[in-house]
Motif scaffolding. Structure first.
Motif, PDB file in Angstrom:
ATOM      1  N   LYS A  17       0.829  -1.213   0.000  1.00  0.00           N
ATOM      2  CA  LYS A  17       0.000   0.000   0.000  1.00  0.00           C
ATOM      3  C   LYS A  17       0.860   1.260   0.000  1.00  0.00           C
ATOM      4  CE  LYS A  17      -1.995  -1.260   3.872  1.00  0.00           C
ATOM      5  NZ  LYS A  17      -1.333  -2.540   4.154  1.00  0.00           N
ATOM      6  N   THR A  18       1.795   1.334   0.946  1.00  0.00           N
ATOM      7  CA  THR A  18       2.657   2.510   1.025  1.00  0.00           C
ATOM      8  C   THR A  18       3.479   2.650  -0.253  1.00  0.00           C
ATOM      9  OG1 THR A  18       2.759   2.400   3.435  1.00  0.00           O
ATOM     10  CG2 THR A  18       4.531   3.594   2.336  1.00  0.00           C
ATOM     11  N   THR A  19       3.987   1.554  -0.762  1.00  0.00           N
ATOM     12  CA  THR A  19       4.774   1.586  -1.996  1.00  0.00           C
ATOM     13  C   THR A  19       3.952   2.156  -3.150  1.00  0.00           C
ATOM     14  OG1 THR A  19       6.003  -0.340  -1.207  1.00  0.00           O
ATOM     15  CG2 THR A  19       6.168   0.176  -3.563  1.00  0.00           C
ATOM     16  N   PHE A  62       2.135  10.984   5.605  1.00  0.00           N
ATOM     17  CA  PHE A  62       2.901   9.751   5.735  1.00  0.00           C
ATOM     18  C   PHE A  62       2.445   8.947   6.942  1.00  0.00           C
ATOM     19  CE2 PHE A  62       5.428  12.578   3.227  1.00  0.00           C
ATOM     20  CZ  PHE A  62       5.968  11.755   2.242  1.00  0.00           C
ATOM     21  N   GLN A  63       2.677   7.643   6.835  1.00  0.00           N
ATOM     22  CA  GLN A  63       2.302   6.728   7.910  1.00  0.00           C
ATOM     23  C   GLN A  63       2.933   7.167   9.232  1.00  0.00           C
ATOM     24  OE1 GLN A  63       2.942   2.759   6.475  1.00  0.00           O
ATOM     25  NE2 GLN A  63       1.714   1.821   8.068  1.00  0.00           N
ATOM     26  N   SER A  64       4.157   7.730   9.157  1.00  0.00           N
ATOM     27  CA  SER A  64       4.843   8.168  10.376  1.00  0.00           C
ATOM     28  C   SER A  64       4.694   9.683  10.593  1.00  0.00           C
ATOM     29  CB  SER A  64       6.323   7.831  10.249  1.00  0.00           C
ATOM     30  OG  SER A  64       6.828   8.427   9.064  1.00  0.00           O
ATOM     31  N   LEU A 138      -3.208   9.631   1.629  1.00  0.00           N
ATOM     32  CA  LEU A 138      -3.243   9.533   3.091  1.00  0.00           C
ATOM     33  C   LEU A 138      -2.887   8.116   3.522  1.00  0.00           C
ATOM     34  CD1 LEU A 138      -6.677  11.365   3.613  1.00  0.00           C
ATOM     35  CD2 LEU A 138      -4.390  12.373   3.700  1.00  0.00           C
ATOM     36  N   ASP A 139      -1.757   7.975   4.192  1.00  0.00           N
ATOM     37  CA  ASP A 139      -1.302   6.646   4.621  1.00  0.00           C
ATOM     38  C   ASP A 139      -1.651   6.429   6.088  1.00  0.00           C
ATOM     39  OD1 ASP A 139      -0.129   4.196   4.639  1.00  0.00           O
ATOM     40  OD2 ASP A 139       1.815   4.860   3.873  1.00  0.00           O
ATOM     41  N   GLU A 140      -2.736   5.735   6.329  1.00  0.00           N
ATOM     42  CA  GLU A 140      -3.221   5.471   7.691  1.00  0.00           C
ATOM     43  C   GLU A 140      -3.311   6.746   8.516  1.00  0.00           C
ATOM     44  OE1 GLU A 140      -3.175   2.084   9.294  1.00  0.00           O
ATOM     45  OE2 GLU A 140      -2.117   0.909   7.788  1.00  0.00           O
TER      46      GLU A 140
END
Ligand SMILES: Nc1ncnc2c1ncn2[C@@H]1O[C@H](COP(=O)(O)OP(=O)(O)OP(=O)(O)O)[C@@H](O)[C@H]1O
Ligand SMILES: [Mg+2]
Length: 348
Positions: A17-19, A62-64, A138-140
């Motif tokens: 997903k992130t990729t 980002f997820q982070s 939007l990553d999580e």
């Protein structure tokens, strides 16, 4: 993607997903294939075409979160404008507006190191929105918020997205989130797209076992095909107990084959066992007997583990009334049209 939709990537950890998001925004180059945006090829190794991230008009959370610790909230959000050469009154106004959109206007001056996880996520969202991107990735984005705030942010995202007309690609692990905010969901597995459709399509007509089990809960029972012909299929579950299923079976399935039958929990009606007990399953309706093993009160219902007389265990929903007890005998009613027959992947 379609312009102006919320498309969700849903799938287990490590499925890509992130990729995928990083490829869309240009933080990864693709090895093969191409990325086309608004009719324009923005990444295609064969043609040596590549449009860099800052020219793609896309914002990403980002997820982070990637909040810069040495800047305060305002400066974090202002950053994408500064690198695009925007300043002065225009910058002030855009940042204020963006902070308002995520409810952070009161803490604009706070250092980034003094933010809670939820506040950091909001800063990241404001920063992604501030230059009015046409695509928002939007990553999580809500994984760190408490349940109430998460529900609120989902609704706000939808409102915001409709108002700005921005196209959103959302990554989430949360099925409820995926089902509730998406216009369409792409279920991914091991780097591949497994199924793409509306939440209703995926929930009601999953194409594969992994989509079925990943999108919503499923009760699965194992059995053997006892009668086959036309739409009605009879599946023997153990002893004399059987289920009638309407809607046929996959063409690969024959008489005597081991199969799975699947039903959504909300389609199973659980009642106290009447006396005399109901007649066995027939074409008109299915009945199974069981015993309540564990009861979990979740507010609007109970979630119960039931040990069925056929020797299989299932999770079912029980209405939130006070008559249930662990150990109690119950009767399950299942309508043939709600049950689907699947090939048993482990059989053979
Ligand atoms: N830079 C990289 N180089 C090589 N492999 C990578 C790189 N980044 C990620 N991977 C691998 O690619 C796969 C997909 O990773 P990705 O981060 O896209 O997963 P994900 O679906 O976002 O997972 P999660 O839900 O855990 O965030 C994983 O096996 C991961 O280890
Ligand atoms: Mg990821």
């Amino acid at each position: 993607m379609r312009r102006g939709e919320i498309l969700t990537l849903l799938g287990p950890s490590g499925c890509g997903k992130t990729t995928t998001l990083r490829t869309i925004i240009g933080l990864e180059h693709c090895d093969a294939g191409e990325v086309v945006y608004d009719g324009r090829v923005i990444d295609a190794p064969r043609r040596r075409a590549f449009v860099p991230t800052h020219k793609r008009q896309m914002g990403m959370v980002f997820q982070s979160y990637a909040i810069w610790p040495h800047m305060n909230v305002f400066e974090n959000v202002a950053y994408p404008l500064r690198v695009r050469g925007v300043g002065g009154q225009r910058l002030q106004q855009a940042v204020r507006q963006s902070l308002e959109q995520v409810g952070l206007e009161s803490i604009a001056e706070r250092p980034a190191t003094q933010l809670s996880g939820g506040q950091q996520q909001r800063v990241a969202l404001a920063r992604a929105l501030v230059f009015e991107p046409r695509i928002l990735l939007l990553d999580e984005p809500f994984s760190n918020l408490d349940a109430q705030l998460r529900g609120q942010m989902r609704a706000e995202l939808k409102l915001l997205q409709r108002r700005l007309g921005v196209t959103v690609v959302l990554v989430t692990h949360d099925q409820v989130e995926a089902l509730s905010v998406s216009d369409r969901i792409a279920v991914m597995r091991q780097g591949r797209l497994e199924q793409l459709g509306t939440p209703q399509q995926l929930y009601r007509e999953p194409g594969t076992v992994s989509v079925r089990d990943f999108v919503g809960r499923t009760i699965v029972l194992n059995g053997v095909v006892d009668e086959l012909g036309g739409d009605d299929v009879k599946v023997r579950l153990g002893g004399e107990d059987a289920l009638w299923c309407r809607g046929g079976a996959p063409t690969s399935v024959g008489l005597g084959d081991r199969v799975q039958v699947a039903i959504r929990p909300e389609h199973v009606q659980v009642d106290e066992l009447p006396s005399p007990p109901p007649s066995p399953s027939g074409r008109g309706g299915n009945f199974l007997r069981g015993r309540i093993e564990t009861l979990l009160f979740v507010g609007d219902r109970y979630e119960a583990t039931l040990a069925l007389d056929i020797g299989q265990q299932v999770m079912a929903h029980l209405p939130a009334v006070d008559r249930w007890q662990e150990g109690q005998s119950v009767c399950l009613a299942l309508r043939p049209e709600d049950i689907r027959v699947w090939e048993d992947a482990n059989a053979g």
